[in-house]
Each structure stands twice: as structure tokens, then as C-alpha cells.
Write a protein that holds these residues in place. Structure first.
Motif, short mmCIF file in Angstrom:
data_model
loop_
_atom_site.label_atom_id
_atom_site.label_comp_id
_atom_site.label_asym_id
_atom_site.label_seq_id
_atom_site.Cartn_x
_atom_site.Cartn_y
_atom_site.Cartn_z
N ILE A 152 0.82 -1.21 0.00
CA ILE A 152 0.00 0.00 0.00
C ILE A 152 0.86 1.26 0.00
CG2 ILE A 152 -1.87 -1.18 1.19
CD1 ILE A 152 -1.09 0.39 3.70
N VAL A 153 2.19 1.11 -0.07
CA VAL A 153 3.07 2.27 -0.13
C VAL A 153 2.75 3.16 -1.33
CG1 VAL A 153 5.48 2.99 -0.50
CG2 VAL A 153 4.93 1.25 1.21
N PRO A 154 2.45 2.61 -2.52
CA PRO A 154 2.14 3.50 -3.66
C PRO A 154 1.00 4.48 -3.38
CG PRO A 154 2.50 1.27 -4.43
CD PRO A 154 2.47 1.19 -2.94
N TYR A 155 0.06 4.11 -2.51
CA TYR A 155 -1.04 5.01 -2.20
C TYR A 155 -0.59 6.15 -1.29
CZ TYR A 155 -5.78 6.49 -1.05
OH TYR A 155 -6.93 7.23 -0.90
N MET A 156 0.55 5.98 -0.62
CA MET A 156 1.03 6.99 0.32
C MET A 156 1.86 8.08 -0.35
SD MET A 156 2.28 4.45 3.36
CE MET A 156 1.26 3.09 3.94
N ILE A 157 2.24 7.88 -1.60
CA ILE A 157 3.09 8.85 -2.28
C ILE A 157 2.29 9.46 -3.44
CG2 ILE A 157 5.25 7.75 -1.63
CD1 ILE A 157 5.38 6.37 -4.24
N PRO A 158 2.66 10.66 -3.88
CA PRO A 158 1.89 11.33 -4.95
C PRO A 158 1.81 10.50 -6.22
CG PRO A 158 3.46 12.85 -3.95
CD PRO A 158 3.79 11.48 -3.41
N ALA A 159 0.65 10.56 -6.87
CA ALA A 159 0.45 9.77 -8.09
C ALA A 159 1.40 10.21 -9.19
CB ALA A 159 -1.00 9.89 -8.55
N TRP A 160 1.71 11.52 -9.25
CA TRP A 160 2.57 11.99 -10.33
C TRP A 160 4.01 11.57 -10.13
CZ3 TRP A 160 5.58 15.24 -7.49
CH2 TRP A 160 4.98 15.90 -6.41
N THR A 161 4.34 10.98 -8.98
CA THR A 161 5.67 10.38 -8.80
C THR A 161 5.91 9.30 -9.83
OG1 THR A 161 5.65 10.84 -6.43
CG2 THR A 161 7.16 9.13 -7.19
N PHE A 162 4.89 8.47 -10.03
CA PHE A 162 5.00 7.39 -11.01
C PHE A 162 5.08 7.95 -12.42
CE2 PHE A 162 2.53 5.94 -7.37
CZ PHE A 162 3.24 4.83 -6.97
N ALA A 163 4.37 9.06 -12.66
CA ALA A 163 4.42 9.67 -14.00
C ALA A 163 5.82 10.18 -14.32
CB ALA A 163 3.39 10.80 -14.09
N LEU A 164 6.48 10.79 -13.34
CA LEU A 164 7.84 11.28 -13.56
C LEU A 164 8.80 10.12 -13.80
CD1 LEU A 164 8.14 14.17 -10.94
CD2 LEU A 164 7.71 14.33 -13.39
N ALA A 165 8.65 9.04 -13.03
CA ALA A 165 9.51 7.87 -13.24
C ALA A 165 9.28 7.28 -14.62
CB ALA A 165 9.23 6.83 -12.15
N TRP A 166 8.01 7.20 -15.03
CA TRP A 166 7.69 6.67 -16.36
C TRP A 166 8.32 7.53 -17.45
CZ3 TRP A 166 4.73 2.31 -17.66
CH2 TRP A 166 4.45 2.16 -19.02
N ARG A 167 8.18 8.84 -17.31
CA ARG A 167 8.72 9.74 -18.31
C ARG A 167 10.24 9.65 -18.36
NH1 ARG A 167 8.72 16.27 -18.51
NH2 ARG A 167 10.28 15.88 -16.89
N THR A 168 10.88 9.48 -17.22
CA THR A 168 12.34 9.35 -17.19
C THR A 168 12.81 8.15 -17.99
OG1 THR A 168 12.44 10.41 -15.01
CG2 THR A 168 14.33 9.08 -15.66
N LEU A 603 6.41 9.61 3.32
CA LEU A 603 6.59 8.28 3.92
C LEU A 603 6.99 8.40 5.39
CD1 LEU A 603 8.37 6.42 0.98
CD2 LEU A 603 6.00 6.19 1.73
N PHE A 604 7.83 9.37 5.72
CA PHE A 604 8.23 9.56 7.12
C PHE A 604 7.03 9.94 7.97
CE2 PHE A 604 9.43 12.57 10.48
CZ PHE A 604 10.20 11.72 11.28
N LEU A 605 6.22 10.87 7.49
CA LEU A 605 5.05 11.28 8.25
C LEU A 605 4.04 10.15 8.38
CD1 LEU A 605 4.56 14.85 6.73
CD2 LEU A 605 5.27 14.31 9.07
N THR A 606 3.90 9.32 7.35
CA THR A 606 3.02 8.17 7.43
C THR A 606 3.51 7.19 8.48
OG1 THR A 606 2.47 8.41 5.08
CG2 THR A 606 1.95 6.31 6.11
N TRP A 607 4.82 6.93 8.48
CA TRP A 607 5.41 6.05 9.50
C TRP A 607 5.20 6.63 10.89
CZ3 TRP A 607 9.38 7.31 12.89
CH2 TRP A 607 9.88 6.25 13.65
N LEU A 608 5.36 7.96 11.02
CA LEU A 608 5.20 8.61 12.32
C LEU A 608 3.77 8.48 12.82
CD1 LEU A 608 6.69 10.31 14.46
CD2 LEU A 608 5.90 12.35 13.24
N SER A 609 2.81 8.68 11.93
CA SER A 609 1.41 8.56 12.33
C SER A 609 1.07 7.14 12.75
CB SER A 609 0.50 9.00 11.18
OG SER A 609 0.59 8.09 10.09
#
Length: 623
Positions: A152-168, A603-609
Motif C-alpha cells: 500500500i506504499v504506492p497510495y502513500m506517495i503522490p500519483a505523479w511520482t509514477f508519472a515522472l519515473a515513467w517519463r524518465t 513516507l516519514f510522516l506516514t510512518w510517524l502517524s
């Protein structure tokens, strides 16, 4: 028996007052009404509820109404287009959006693209997420507990993160003007694979499949063991049990997940902006953004209202289905332990599947982004090509971003703005959510609590970029004593605060429902006023719930893009808007580095919560 019954009836008739005697006289009725009103208004919860109702009406309902009016009222400066005075009724924007020569480009094609992407995402996410949730909930999958969190980590990070990785990886010089990794290695990806609907649908699936897993895992875990055991005794194989028992009982969770995915796809801006703009592939979110950028506020209002209507219709389907949830009730008062299904020879296959999902959805995207920030030339893996300049270097070859990310004053300012604005908004939404919960539980006027819950849920029906457009339509100019807020931090803070109220208000209601009246009544008997009771009793008792109601909106706000992309200005730049600027400027390494910083913070804030407040998404949302 008949005589005894008659005797009882006569006795009851004598004891009961007549209708004429018991009915209040007309002169008494107003006195009783005034009495009840006086008692209710003496309750602090009632007075606070009235104040909150007025506040939320202006901050949530009024922007939506203003957005609706902007689609049918002539805007200032458009009188030469509409042929009517500013503020007067016009159908110009409706006609331009729905029936003009450019309507296909600005509305109908983006609408079709949005709905098709939503449908494809639902099908792919369900096809991947439901079997995976079953593996996590009911089988002896190796590493089951670890995968429950990791997937479920992918849900915790911005969706456009994957778009930038794909474009790279996949971009090519034909469309982007610069090469990606595959082109640097000698393979030129076709345009349809580098940009457009195919990669966008894949990215949406990667980002939203964890959402399916979270919703469905708890529902699968709640299905009683005896149903599966009875089917096994009857000779049903695993395939038959899955499709005849588990899948039908998961229908409520599947429908809820599907409707919510539609709402999320409609409101998502970053993915379609990064991967759709180069191919001129627009959805409603991007065409709304373009309309606002070209000062077509009326057209933007029509598009935004359409997005709100679609979001409301999809969620109304979910609400209507909730009424029939009793048909799917399978959890009784007795708890039951589930015997995990043994996969046998299928365990290596299941483990490989889960490991592949983690690799594709987490390891590869984050790994690509990190590596891209260390390369001078994209896709060249020679030792001499790696550098830390984009992190700690100076005099970089970027005209508007001269220093490395960790030393760059612009990023430091954007980070400061993000933490400050989001922090204030998160604290505000958390406190307001608790106050809404207090009013709902304590006020003698039930209708007041119902109104507050309905109003504070409204932002969930409005996609982020449409809600931002609503705020621009209301706060772009001064209205009475309220000054124009556009270009100031206040419009960002208020918009983010209200956007998080659906979560904060429900967290507040849940927390306050569990708090009895005894502590407050004891303090009141000792002479403590309302503010002292709230400060020294209610909030301290609910500090864990309050902290959770603040931290989780903070996590959401740090990675927010759709809401702030049209509200932020150069003076109120945030990390996500800076990231979009770097993407538009072609500063790929710097853009990816900023994205990595945002992901690490999230991810750090999610772990902290999770550690501090047990806010563990991995436990499933469908329980």
C-alpha cells in the motif's frame, strides 16, 4: 376473560386524559417553544454549532454556489464576448463549452478521455487488487504481514511520482525534446508508450490498486470461515469458492472502491498533465487548468460544475448501495478465527506475484527517480556520469535553479511555505473537526449536527482542482468586508483546511461519540466554564484523536497538487507547484530530486502517524 378485558379498558380510559384536556392551548404553545429555545441556546454546543454552520456555509457552500453562478453570469471583461453587462445572466459560457466549434476540444473529448480512463482503471485495479487482497487476508502467503504494508506504499506517495519515473524511462526526443533512459540505451519507445492514455492508465492502476487492497482486505477478513468450510465439504474447489462465495459478498466493497476511483481519477491533475500534455491528450482536470490559465473563468466554471456533478453522481451510487448493505451482513456477535488457506505448490507463484507488484509499483519508480538525480546524462550508467551536483552542487546549468536541491534557496522557501501553510491548515481542520464532533454529540438540536456533517462532507464531492476554481471564483475579488484573498497565503490555507474537513469532521464525531458527559458535568459542578472544560478536559482526553486528525491531513497536504496548482502564486510557491515549474522548464534532474524529497517527507510522516497514533492503513479500510 372478556369481562376482565372490558374492566381493564374502562380503567385505562378513566386514567387517560381526554384529547381536549391534554392538548396545549394556543396561548401555551409559543411559551413552550420559547422555553425550549432558551434552554437550547444556553447550551454552548448549540451556540458553537450556529457559529460553525455560518462559517462552513461561507467557506464551503458559498464557493460552490459562486462557481455555479460564474458559469451563467458575465465576468468582468467578458461583456464584449457575451454582449451583456458584467454580472448579468448569460448562456455564452454554456454554449461555448457544450455546442461551439471548440467544444469538442475543451469539453467533449476531455470528458470521454476522463470516463474511459476511469473505466479502464477500475477494471485493471479490481483485476489486480481483489486477488492480491485475498492472498493477504486468507492465505499462507510467505511474508504476508510485510506485504500487507509494503503493497500500500504506492497510495502513500503522490500519483505523479509514477508519472515522472515513467517519463524518465520512456520519453523520446521526438515528443519531449530530450532522451529517456531507453532511448539512451538504443531503443526508441513509440509515442503511444511514452505519452498519452496508455501510460496514464497504467500509472492510475499502480497508484489506485493499493486503494482496492485497503478497502477489500478487511471485507475479505470478515467473511466467516464456516461459509468457506461448508463449500469445501460440499466438494467445491478453490476457484468455485472464490467466485461463488467470496466475490459476491465483496460486492459492497467493490462498488464503493469503484465509485471512489472514479472520483479520484476525475480530480487527478498531475499524472495527466505530465504524460498527457506533450501529446495534447486532455482530461477534464487539465482542460479546466488551461481555461483558468487563459482567463476563461466562465468556461472553467462550466467544466468545474460538470466535474462536481459527475463526482456527486458516482458517490450517490455508493450511498444508495449502502442502504442495501444489510443483505451482505456476515459478521455476527461472535468472533471467529480464520484458518488460512494453504497455497501448497502455489506459494512460490503467489510470493513471486506479490514481490513483482512491490518491485513494479514501489522499488522501480522510486529507484528510477533517485538514480536520475545522480546522472549528468540520462540513461548513461558509466561511473563518470554519476554526480551529486543536483543535490549539493552550485552553478548548475539551469537558468532558474542554479544550486542543488539541498542548497537551493527557492526550494527552501517552497519547503517553508509548504510546512507553514499545510501545518496551519491541518491544525485548523483537526480542531474544527473536533468542534463539529462536539456539536453533533452534545447539541440538543439534532438538525444542527446533521447540517454540519452534510456541509463538511461537501468537499469530498468536489475534485481538488474544481474546489480550487470555486475558491478563485469567490475570493478573487473583494466581496463586502471580505478582501480579495487570491495571491495571499490565506486562500491556500482556507482551501486546504476545508478540503480536509470530510476526514476531520468524521474523526471528530467518532472521537466525541466515545466521550461521556461525566467528566464535563463534574467540572461544571465545580464551576468550570465551557472554555475551561474544553481546554482542560475534552481536548486533553482526545489528544490522541486530535493529533491523528491533524497529522493525516498534514500528510495529504504535503503532497497536494490538484488543489494548490491554480491557487499558488510566485509569492506563495509550494513544493508541489515548484515541482511542476521544474517539469515545465525541462529541469528533469531537479524536478525528480524535489519529488524524492516530497516522497521521503510523506513516507516519514506516514510512518510517524502509524507509530504514534496507530493510524495504520495496512489494517484495511473495509473492516
Amino acid at each position: 376473560m372478556e369481562r376482565s378485558q372490558q374492566t381493564l379498558e374502562r380503567t385505562a380510559n378513566k386514567a387517560a386524559p381526554s384529547v381536549e384536556q391534554s392538548a396545549p392551548t394556543p396561548s401555551r404553545r409559543p411559551r413552550i417553544t420559547k422555553y425550549h429555545l432558551k434552554i437550547a441556546l444556553k447550551n454552548p454546543a448549540t451556540l458553537m454549532g450556529i457559529v460553525l454552520l455560518v462559517f462552513f456555509t461561507y467557506m464551503i457552500v458559498a464557493p460552490v454556489i459562486s462557481l455555479l453562478l460564474s458559469s451563467v453570469q458575465t465576468a468582468t471583461g467578458d461583456d464584449f464576448r457575451t454582449g451583456s453587462a458584467p454580472g448579468s445572466f448569460t448562456t455564452y459560457y454554456l454554449e461555448r463549452t457544450f455546442t461551439s466549434m471548440v467544444s469538442a476540444d475543451i469539453f467533449w473529448e476531455p470528458l470521454v478521455h476522463t470516463l474511459v480512463l476511469a473505466a479502464v482503471t477500475i477494471v485493471l485495479s479490481l483485476a489486480i487488487g481483489v486477488p492480491t487482497a485475498f492472498l493477504l487476508a486468507r492465505t499462507d502467503l510467505p511474508g504476508r504481514k510485510w506485504f500487507s504494508t509494503a503493497l500500500i506504499v504506492p497510495y502513500m506517495i503522490p500519483a505523479w511520482t509514477f508519472a515522472l519515473a515513467w517519463r524518465t524511462i520512456f520519453k523520446n526526443r521526438k515528443v519531449a525534446g530530450s532522451q529517456g533512459w531507453l532511448e539512451a540505451l538504443g531503443f526508441t519507445p513509440p509515442d503511444w508508450l511514452a505519452y498519452g492514455p496508455v501510460p496514464i492508465a497504467i500509472i492510475f492502476t499502480l497508484n489506485l490498486t493499493p486503494f482496492i487492497i485497503m478497502l477489500v482486505t478487511g471485507a475479505i477478513a470478515n467473511i466467516p470461515e464456516n461459509l468457506d468450510e461448508a463449500a469445501r465439504i460440499s466438494g467445491a474447489d478453490f476457484k468455485t469458492r472464490f467466485f461463488k462465495i467470496f466475490l459476491p459478498l465483496l460486492r459492497p466493497s467493490i462498488i464503493s472502491a469503484s465509485t471512489l476511483i472514479i472520483a479520484k481519477v476525475i480530480g487527478e491533475f498531475g499524472v495527466t498533465y505530465v504524460l498527457g500534455t506533450p501529446m495534447k491528450f486532455n482530461v477534464l482536470a487539465t482542460t479546466l487548468y488551461q481555461s483558468l490559465n487563459t482567463s476563461q473563468g466562465g468556461v472553467a466554471g462550466v467544466i468545474a460544475v460538470t466535474m462536481v456533478i459527475i463526482g456527486a453522481l458516482t458517490l450517490s451510487v455508493d450511498f444508495a448501495f449502502v442502504r442495501n448493505f444489510k443483505r451482505y451482513s456476515v459478521v455476527g456477535g461472535k468472533g471467529s478465527a480464520h484458518k488460512l488457506i494453504e497455497l501448497g505448490k502455489g506459494r512460490p507463484i503467489a510470493f513471486t506475484w506479490a514481490a513483482l507488484m512491490f518491485t513494479v509499483s514501489v522499488a522501480i519508480p522510486l529507484g528510477v527517480l533517485v538514480l536520475s538525480t545522480l546522472m549528468r546524462t540520462p540513461g548513461v550508467f558509466a561511473a563518470g556520469n554519476f554526480t551529486l551536483d543536483y543535490w549539493i552542487g552550485q552553478n548548475l546549468p539551469f537558468a532558474a535553479f542554479k544550486d542543488g536541491v539541498l542548497l537551493n534557496s527557492r526550494l527552501i522557501t517552497a519547503t517553508h511555505n509548504t510546512l507553514l501553510f499545510v501545518g496551519i491548515a491541518a491544525i485548523g481542520s483537526g480542531v474544527l473537526g473536533m468542534l463539529v464532533g462536539y456539536v453533533v454529540v452534545r447539541s440538543p438540536w439534532r438538525w444542527l449536527g446533521s447540517f454540519l456533517r452534510s456541509i463538511t462532507f461537501t468537499p469530498y464531492l468536489v475534485p481538488g482542482i474544481a474546489f480550487a476554481a470555486a475558491y478563485i471564483s469567490l475570493f478573487a475579488v473583494q466581496r463586502g468586508p471580505i478582501p480579495a484573498l487570491y495571491g495571499t497565503p490565506f486562500i491556500l490555507i482556507f482551501a486546504m483546511m476545508m478540503d480536509e474537513m470530510p476526514f476531520a469532521s468524521r474523526a471528530g464525531v467518532s472521537a466525541m461519540t466515545q466521550l461521556g458527559k461525566d467528566p464535563e458535568e463534574a467540572a461544571q459542578s465545580l464551576g468550570a466554564n465551557w472554555w475551561q472544560r474544553m481546554r482542560k478536559i475534552v481536548f486533553p482526553i482526545q489528544r490522541s484523536a486530535l493529533a491523528s486528525a491533524i497529522l493525516l491531513p498534514f500528510i495529504s497536504g504535503v503532497q497536494s497538487l490538484s488543489l494548490v496548482i491554480v491557487l499558488a502564486t510566485p509569492g506563495t510557491e509550494m513544493m508541489t507547484t515548484l515541482n511542476m515549474f521544474l517539469i515545465d522548464s525541462g529541469y528533469d534532474q531537479a524536478a525528480n530530486a524535489v519529488t524524492v524529497v516530497i516522497c521521503v517527507m510523506t513516507l516519514f510522516l506516514t510512518w510517524l502517524s502509524r507509530k504514534l497514533f496507530k493510524a495504520d492503513l495496512a489494517s484495511g479500510m473495509g473492516a
